[in-house]
Design a protein around this motif. Structure first.
Motif, PDB file in Angstrom:
ATOM      1  N   HIS A  30      28.471   0.530  16.852  1.00 39.83           N
ATOM      2  CA  HIS A  30      28.086   1.158  15.583  1.00 39.83           C
ATOM      3  C   HIS A  30      29.048   2.293  15.238  1.00 39.83           C
ATOM      4  N   ILE A  31      29.386   3.109  16.226  1.00 41.37           N
ATOM      5  CA  ILE A  31      30.332   4.209  16.010  1.00 41.37           C
ATOM      6  C   ILE A  31      31.696   3.663  15.608  1.00 41.37           C
ATOM      7  N   SER A  32      32.128   2.602  16.275  1.00 43.02           N
ATOM      8  CA  SER A  32      33.412   1.976  15.947  1.00 43.02           C
ATOM      9  C   SER A  32      33.419   1.474  14.504  1.00 43.02           C
ATOM     10  N   LEU A  33      32.318   0.851  14.095  1.00 48.35           N
ATOM     11  CA  LEU A  33      32.218   0.350  12.720  1.00 48.35           C
ATOM     12  C   LEU A  33      32.221   1.496  11.707  1.00 48.35           C
ATOM     13  N   LEU A  34      31.579   2.612  12.060  1.00 50.10           N
ATOM     14  CA  LEU A  34      31.592   3.774  11.162  1.00 50.10           C
ATOM     15  C   LEU A  34      33.006   4.331  11.012  1.00 50.10           C
ATOM     16  N   HIS A  35      33.754   4.381  12.119  1.00 50.72           N
ATOM     17  CA  HIS A  35      35.146   4.843  12.046  1.00 50.72           C
ATOM     18  C   HIS A  35      35.970   3.922  11.142  1.00 50.72           C
ATOM     19  N   GLU A  36      35.780   2.624  11.307  1.00 44.84           N
ATOM     20  CA  GLU A  36      36.514   1.658  10.482  1.00 44.84           C
ATOM     21  C   GLU A  36      36.152   1.827   9.006  1.00 44.84           C
ATOM     22  N   TYR A  37      34.865   1.988   8.729  1.00 44.22           N
ATOM     23  CA  TYR A  37      34.408   2.208   7.357  1.00 44.22           C
ATOM     24  C   TYR A  37      35.066   3.454   6.756  1.00 44.22           C
ATOM     25  N   ASN A  38      35.075   4.541   7.527  1.00 44.11           N
ATOM     26  CA  ASN A  38      35.664   5.793   7.029  1.00 44.11           C
ATOM     27  C   ASN A  38      37.154   5.652   6.764  1.00 44.11           C
ATOM     28  N   GLU A  39      37.863   4.913   7.624  1.00 43.95           N
ATOM     29  CA  GLU A  39      39.297   4.695   7.402  1.00 43.95           C
ATOM     30  C   GLU A  39      39.533   3.890   6.131  1.00 43.95           C
ATOM     31  N   ILE A  40      38.713   2.861   5.921  1.00 47.42           N
ATOM     32  CA  ILE A  40      38.848   2.035   4.712  1.00 47.42           C
ATOM     33  C   ILE A  40      38.505   2.859   3.473  1.00 47.42           C
ATOM     34  N   LYS A  41      37.453   3.662   3.560  1.00 45.60           N
ATOM     35  CA  LYS A  41      37.055   4.512   2.434  1.00 45.60           C
ATOM     36  C   LYS A  41      38.171   5.512   2.111  1.00 45.60           C
ATOM     37  N   ASP A  42      38.760   6.117   3.150  1.00 50.48           N
ATOM     38  CA  ASP A  42      39.862   7.061   2.939  1.00 50.48           C
ATOM     39  C   ASP A  42      41.045   6.388   2.248  1.00 50.48           C
ATOM     40  N   ALA A  43      41.350   5.155   2.669  1.00 54.09           N
ATOM     41  CA  ALA A  43      42.455   4.417   2.043  1.00 54.09           C
ATOM     42  C   ALA A  43      42.138   4.138   0.572  1.00 54.09           C
ATOM     43  N   GLY A  44      40.889   3.766   0.298  1.00 52.28           N
ATOM     44  CA  GLY A  44      40.479   3.526  -1.087  1.00 52.28           C
ATOM     45  C   GLY A  44      40.578   4.783  -1.929  1.00 52.28           C
ATOM     46  N   GLN A  45      40.158   5.917  -1.371  1.00 50.75           N
ATOM     47  CA  GLN A  45      40.255   7.186  -2.100  1.00 50.75           C
ATOM     48  C   GLN A  45      41.713   7.547  -2.381  1.00 50.75           C
TER      49      GLN A  45
END
Length: 92
Positions: free
Chosen positions: A50-65
């Motif tokens: 779950h933590i790994s998936l949250l990190h991946e989500y945050n990286e993708i969100k940062d790239a989108g921003q």
């Protein structure tokens, strides 16, 4: 300029002690939260995943921003003005 001494002054030393106390409190709170989740039946592997998936989500969100920011600069608008165009909420 000469490098700063490695020894902090009194005020900085007290600030560091305070920060250490706060970090120890956060560490204890996280340990308690992990213990609670384990008692509820979650496994460490599941929590790690779950933590790994949250990190991946945050990286993708940062790239989108970042991409939205670059697009806003190119168009000469604010990032906020692009949100409706891509059906995004300001809380996204």
């Amino acid at each position: 300029p000469s490098p700063k001494p490695l020894q902090p002054n009194g005020a900085s030393e007290e600030a560091l002690r305070c920060e250490i106390r706060e970090l120890k409190q956060k560490d204890l709170a996280l340990d308690q939260e992990i213990a609670q989740l384990l008692s509820e039946g979650y496994s460490l592997e599941e929590l790690d995943n779950h933590i790994s998936l949250l990190h991946e989500y945050n990286e993708i969100k940062d790239a989108g921003q970042m991409l939205l920011g670059k697009l806003a600069v190119i168009r000469g608008v604010t990032t906020k003005q692009l949100y409706p165009e891509y059906d995004l909420e300001l809380s996204d």
